[in-house]
Design a protein around this motif. Structure first.
Motif, PDB file in Angstrom:
ATOM      1  N   LYS A 187      39.354  44.952  54.640  1.00 42.18           N
ATOM      2  CA  LYS A 187      37.823  44.754  54.120  1.00 42.18           C
ATOM      3  C   LYS A 187      37.535  43.287  54.348  1.00 42.18           C
ATOM      4  N   GLY A 188      38.495  42.436  54.248  1.00 41.93           N
ATOM      5  CA  GLY A 188      38.463  41.048  54.137  1.00 41.93           C
ATOM      6  C   GLY A 188      37.254  40.382  52.931  1.00 41.93           C
ATOM      7  N   GLU A 189      36.476  39.821  53.584  1.00 43.68           N
ATOM      8  CA  GLU A 189      35.307  39.050  52.742  1.00 43.68           C
ATOM      9  C   GLU A 189      34.295  40.296  52.267  1.00 43.68           C
ATOM     10  N   ASN A 190      34.237  41.416  52.955  1.00 40.53           N
ATOM     11  CA  ASN A 190      33.543  42.546  52.442  1.00 40.53           C
ATOM     12  C   ASN A 190      34.104  43.423  51.191  1.00 40.53           C
ATOM     13  N   ALA A 191      35.449  42.844  50.752  1.00 43.94           N
ATOM     14  CA  ALA A 191      35.939  43.522  49.716  1.00 43.94           C
ATOM     15  C   ALA A 191      35.448  43.341  48.446  1.00 43.94           C
ATOM     16  N   PRO A 192      35.070  44.068  47.633  1.00 43.38           N
ATOM     17  CA  PRO A 192      34.717  43.714  46.108  1.00 43.38           C
ATOM     18  C   PRO A 192      35.740  43.012  45.362  1.00 43.38           C
ATOM     19  N   LEU A 193      35.512  42.410  44.305  1.00 46.51           N
ATOM     20  CA  LEU A 193      36.512  41.815  43.492  1.00 46.51           C
ATOM     21  C   LEU A 193      37.512  42.521  42.903  1.00 46.51           C
ATOM     22  N   ASN A 194      37.029  43.853  42.642  1.00 47.63           N
ATOM     23  CA  ASN A 194      38.170  44.669  42.018  1.00 47.63           C
ATOM     24  C   ASN A 194      39.219  45.188  43.052  1.00 47.63           C
ATOM     25  N   GLN A 195      38.937  45.188  44.073  1.00 50.13           N
ATOM     26  CA  GLN A 195      39.889  45.547  45.117  1.00 50.13           C
ATOM     27  C   GLN A 195      40.935  44.377  45.440  1.00 50.13           C
ATOM     28  N   VAL A 196      40.502  43.199  45.063  1.00 48.08           N
ATOM     29  CA  VAL A 196      41.262  41.943  45.233  1.00 48.08           C
ATOM     30  C   VAL A 196      42.136  42.000  43.923  1.00 48.08           C
ATOM     31  N   LEU A 197      41.697  42.325  42.797  1.00 48.14           N
ATOM     32  CA  LEU A 197      42.508  42.162  41.487  1.00 48.14           C
ATOM     33  C   LEU A 197      43.450  43.484  41.746  1.00 48.14           C
ATOM     34  N   LEU A 198      43.106  44.477  42.314  1.00 49.53           N
ATOM     35  CA  LEU A 198      44.415  45.457  42.596  1.00 49.53           C
ATOM     36  C   LEU A 198      45.514  45.029  43.114  1.00 49.53           C
ATOM     37  N   GLN A 199      45.494  43.972  43.843  1.00 47.56           N
ATOM     38  CA  GLN A 199      46.773  43.468  44.480  1.00 47.56           C
ATOM     39  C   GLN A 199      47.414  42.537  43.353  1.00 47.56           C
ATOM     40  N   MET A 200      47.097  42.322  42.280  1.00 48.36           N
ATOM     41  CA  MET A 200      47.799  41.671  41.403  1.00 48.36           C
ATOM     42  C   MET A 200      48.555  42.248  40.310  1.00 48.36           C
ATOM     43  N   PRO A 201      49.700  41.725  39.546  1.00 48.35           N
ATOM     44  CA  PRO A 201      50.534  42.621  38.640  1.00 48.35           C
ATOM     45  C   PRO A 201      49.662  42.962  37.304  1.00 48.35           C
ATOM     46  N   GLY A 202      49.818  44.240  36.886  1.00 50.39           N
ATOM     47  CA  GLY A 202      49.489  44.668  35.744  1.00 50.39           C
ATOM     48  C   GLY A 202      47.839  44.847  35.677  1.00 50.39           C
ATOM     49  N   VAL A 203      47.285  45.200  36.777  1.00 52.22           N
ATOM     50  CA  VAL A 203      45.856  45.576  37.050  1.00 52.22           C
ATOM     51  C   VAL A 203      45.666  47.069  37.208  1.00 52.22           C
ATOM     52  N   ALA A 204      45.087  47.877  36.481  1.00 54.11           N
ATOM     53  CA  ALA A 204      45.072  49.352  36.454  1.00 54.11           C
ATOM     54  C   ALA A 204      43.587  49.762  36.917  1.00 54.11           C
ATOM     55  N   GLN A 205      43.677  50.490  37.903  1.00 51.10           N
ATOM     56  CA  GLN A 205      42.315  51.006  38.559  1.00 51.10           C
ATOM     57  C   GLN A 205      41.402  51.994  37.588  1.00 51.10           C
ATOM     58  N   ASP A 206      40.264  52.040  37.416  1.00 53.72           N
ATOM     59  CA  ASP A 206      39.466  53.001  36.693  1.00 53.72           C
ATOM     60  C   ASP A 206      38.458  53.323  37.473  1.00 53.72           C
ATOM     61  N   SER A 207      37.522  54.284  36.818  1.00 53.12           N
ATOM     62  CA  SER A 207      36.425  54.706  37.496  1.00 53.12           C
ATOM     63  C   SER A 207      35.433  53.702  37.436  1.00 53.12           C
ATOM     64  N   PHE A 208      34.298  54.006  38.394  1.00 59.40           N
ATOM     65  CA  PHE A 208      33.088  53.020  38.355  1.00 59.40           C
ATOM     66  C   PHE A 208      33.331  51.565  38.724  1.00 59.40           C
ATOM     67  N   GLY A 209      34.529  51.409  39.484  1.00 59.41           N
ATOM     68  CA  GLY A 209      34.964  50.281  39.905  1.00 59.41           C
ATOM     69  C   GLY A 209      35.462  49.312  38.968  1.00 59.41           C
ATOM     70  N   GLN A 210      35.667  49.774  37.689  1.00 52.64           N
ATOM     71  CA  GLN A 210      36.451  48.876  36.669  1.00 52.64           C
ATOM     72  C   GLN A 210      37.953  48.809  36.821  1.00 52.64           C
ATOM     73  N   VAL A 211      38.234  47.565  36.325  1.00 54.91           N
ATOM     74  CA  VAL A 211      39.760  47.474  36.378  1.00 54.91           C
ATOM     75  C   VAL A 211      40.328  46.813  34.881  1.00 54.91           C
ATOM     76  N   HIS A 212      41.388  47.162  34.715  1.00 52.20           N
ATOM     77  CA  HIS A 212      41.930  46.868  33.347  1.00 52.20           C
ATOM     78  C   HIS A 212      43.145  46.024  33.485  1.00 52.20           C
ATOM     79  N   VAL A 213      43.020  44.723  32.863  1.00 53.33           N
ATOM     80  CA  VAL A 213      44.234  43.659  32.990  1.00 53.33           C
ATOM     81  C   VAL A 213      45.043  43.785  31.770  1.00 53.33           C
ATOM     82  N   ARG A 214      46.303  43.881  32.019  1.00 53.13           N
ATOM     83  CA  ARG A 214      47.461  44.210  30.731  1.00 53.13           C
ATOM     84  C   ARG A 214      46.895  44.600  29.494  1.00 53.13           C
TER      85      ARG A 214
END
Length: 722
Positions: free
Chosen positions: A83-110
């Motif tokens: 999605k490039g520049e169209n990607a929301p920030l949560n999808q960028v974060l999912l490519q980083m270590p220790g980031v868990a995906q959640d519903s409603f676009g939430q992510v959880h770090v460590r």
């Protein structure tokens, strides 16, 4: 592609270099005749870019990352991800270590619930109310960095991670561009950007519209969701002016407005046995719930370089509004209450940060942040009257109004010293003092210390301890007058509602990174956190408005492994993380929970609902015709999640949902069609294998409904630059 640990070394090395050398070289001096003609010091177009770059470096000097784990996405990486520049920030974060995906676009770090701090060009933004929509986008980012671990004293309040966005400017991204992007699920996303400069002033503007039929997670496993359309608008503006070679003023503004249909879970029937105006049954497919979200933010900054001192002082404001419109009959039959809910939050404040390079061994940093915030809640709920046994007394709904507002504040001040003890050993130590005066009143002195040892030319070791103080999110803590709902279908079975408290924790971190061969870097990092009044959040009721609460004690720990290879046309990365997060004894907002759950959790540690044992991500990119004007970039990435928590009949959060993986792929091609400054085509396929995976099943503590991940999605885009 600058991913994860490879880029972390680059940023850490930059921080050490800046600590050892002046942030500024001698600035160009205009010719005397030019200055005389203008009557003041002139700045030519040729020197604007040089001065701006020096000021950018100086701003990084103010904001250290020494001792923290830093994961960096530069311009090329952001353009290459799906999605490039169209990607929301949560999808960028999912490519980083220790980031868990959640519903409603939430992510959880460590292992933390949210608790992520967002910064734009070094300025911390207040938290907002948006749940689904994201006011901050990768579209206006030139780079994105995530800092985790034992953070230096400069970073307070939200401390699970610091997401720092360095924005595009008229100097880094000049020209005009139009894009059209879309595909599956009636996806349509046109956008534009425009950057330029006039003398010492430069600007960058961007905006987009997003409409599709699959924005919120589907509560069913079907390919298409029922009642899941969204319409969203995003806008962002940046402008800066160079007053002289050592002074810059910048203004940032952004806005988001979105309308979201709440998707329906098909085949459900009311189970409460209620009668509303003679209606006793309802088809869940026909529920019509809608949520509106809007956010506006602004930042005014003055940056100054004075000898060995760099300073940035900023004023900021953020306003956000969230409103929920229920299905009048349906929500009352399914939930016993139909709430028309609106919340608003206005936060404004001042932040100042400075660094002083005393000598080759010491760099002193200090600053403060003060914020005033007003939150308001306005809820009108329709309920049915019941007698002492809980039996319905009338089928005519009653309305209950629960309104209020409150103003509070946050404040923090810090001082820290970066001490280069030996050429290969640097110590960063300092103190923070933070306070909150909102629904809770508390403060804390927090020591921080980090050490970085460059053991060899290819081996770097870091260790740190941080004392953290995390106030409850003011906008998610609104008192409910429980007594208003007594003798109705919305009466809670628990009548206790203690105020949400600040989270106080001890955080330990130890890590090592190793350059194996040129271009190949591996890293290993471990962390452990002990919390008192650990803050968590949950969704209680039909409105998708999260509510904060505390566990009396919490413990979170884990290990992260990172690998990256960047050489020639290849960029490869991989991350894997283990985590365990648990809490015991819910000590605030108790009325949201059933008595049996409260009793069990009071006596036992349980997994937090967002706890996930394993997360992993990996990717590879290859550039054809590298070094030419029109390269082709092919990339593939995946993320693997072991599953969030679900409850068993006897143990809250006692089970784990099934593991899942999703693979994405992208192709980006630059072309010369003889139009403007160039054309770019991209093709993205999300979830290539069309995996059916469940993020939530609706049974966890504070979890309102099941959610499934997005199915195979094919999107294509065309960008024309002028």
């Amino acid at each position: 592609m600058l991913f994860a640990p490879f880029a972390r070394l680059k940023i850490s090395a930059l921080a050490l270099t800046l600590a050892a050398a002046p942030a500024f070289a001698e600035s160009p001096t205009p010719a005397p005749q030019d200055a005389a003609a203008a009557g003041t010091t002139s700045i030519t177009l040729d020197t604007v870019e040089v001065i701006s770059e020096k000021l950018d470096i100086a701003r990084l000097q103010i904001q250290p990352s020494l001792g923290a784990s830093t994961y960096y996405f530069g311009p090329e990486a952001l353009a290459t991800i799906p999605k490039g520049e169209n990607a929301p920030l949560n999808q960028v974060l999912l490519q980083m270590p220790g980031v868990a995906q959640d519903s409603f676009g939430q992510v959880h770090v460590r292992g933390d619930h949210a608790n992520v701090q967002f910064r734009i060009n070094g300025v911390q933004l207040p938290e907002g109310l948006s749940v689904f929509g994201q006011a901050l986008e990768s579209r206006f980012a030139r780079s994105i960095s995530l800092l985790t671990g034992a953070l230096p004293a400069q970073y307070g309040f939200q401390t699970a991670g610091v997401l720092d966005i360095q924005t595009k400017t008229g100097l880094t991204n000049p020209g005009f561009a139009l894009s059209m992007y879309g595909g599956s699920f009636n996806w349509l996303q046109p956008s534009f950007e425009y950057g330029g400069r006039e003398g010492p002033v430069d600007w960058f503007l961007t905006g987009d519209y997003l409409g599709n039929d699959r924005d919120i997670e589907n509560p069913a496993a079907a390919f298409n969701a029922i009642h899941d359309s969204t319409q969203q608008f995003h806008g962002f503006a940046y402008m800066s002016g160079i007053i002289n070679p050592d002074t810059r003023v910048s203004v940032i503004g952004g806005a988001f407005n979105g309308r979201f249909q709440i998707p329906n879970n098909p085949g459900q029937s009311p189970s409460l046995g209620l009668n509303v105006l003679g209606v006793t049954s309802f088809n869940s497919n026909l529920l019509n719930e809608v949520q509106h979200e809007a956010t506006q933010f602004g930042v005014l900054s003055l940056q100054e370089h004075i000898g060995d001192i760099n300073l940035q002082i900023s004023a900021f404001v953020r306003n956000s509004v969230l409103s929920f419109s229920p299905d009048v009959i349906g929500d009352l039959l399914f939930n016993g209450v139909t709430p028309f809910a609106r919340r608003s939050d206005l936060a404004e404040g001042v932040q100042a940060d400075a660094s002083w390079r005393i000598n080759d061994s010491h760099t002193l940093r200090g600053g403060f942040l003060g914020q005033v915030e007003t939150t308001a809640f306005d809820t009108t709920s329709f309920v049915l009257p019941v007698d002492a046994t809980g039996a319905q007394m009338s089928n005519v709904p009653l309305s209950i109004v629960d309104n209020g507002a409150r103003t509070g504040g946050l404040y923090g001040v810090y001082l820290q010293d970066e001490w280069r003890i030996l050429p290969a050993l640097t110590l960063n130590y300092g103190l923070r003092f933070d306070g909150v005066n909102e629904f809770t009143n508390a403060n804390q002195v927090s020591p921080r210390v980090n050490a970085v040892w460059k053991a060899t030319e290819t081996t770097t070791v870091h260790a740190g301890y941080s004392r953290y103080f995390t106030p409850p999110p003011f906008e998610l803590v609104s008192p409910t007058t429980i007594a208003l709902f007594n003798n109705t279908t919305a009466a809670p079975s628990v009548q206790q509602d203690d105020a949400v408290k600040a989270d106080r924790s001890h955080y330990f971190d130890l890590g090592v990174s190793q350059v194996v061969i040129p271009g190949l870097t591996i890293g290993l990092d471990g962390y452990y956190k002990l919390s008192k009044n650990l803050i968590d959040e949950g969704q209680f009721g039909a409105p998708i408005i999260l509510t904060a609460f505390n566990y009396a004690k919490g413990r979170v720990g884990g290990v992260e492994f990172t690998l990256s290879y960047d050489q020639g046309p290849w960029s490869i990365y991989g991350n894997a993380a283990y985590s365990h997060a648990a809490g015991t004894d819910i000590v605030s907002a108790q009325f949201n929970f059933a008595p049996d759950r409260l009793a069990y959790i009071a006596q036992n540690y349980i997994h937090l609902d967002h706890d996930q044992t394993w997360t992993a991500s990996a990717g590879a990119a290859y550039t054809l015709n590298q070094g030419t004007k029109y390269p082709t970039r092919v990339s593939v990435d995946l993320f693997v999640q072991s599953g969030l928590r679900a409850s068993t009949p006897t143990v809250p959060n006692g089970a784990s949902l099934p593991e899942y993986a999703a693979v994405n792929a992208s192709i980006v091609q630059k072309l010369d069609l003889g139009i403007g400054q160039g054309t770019e085509l991209r093709l993205d396929v999300l979830n290539i294998g069309d995996a059916v995976y469940e993020i939530r099943n609706g049974t966890g503590v504070g979890v309102g409904a099941p959610q499934f991940g997005i199915r195979r999605t094919i999107l294509a885009g065309l960008t024309q630059r002028f």
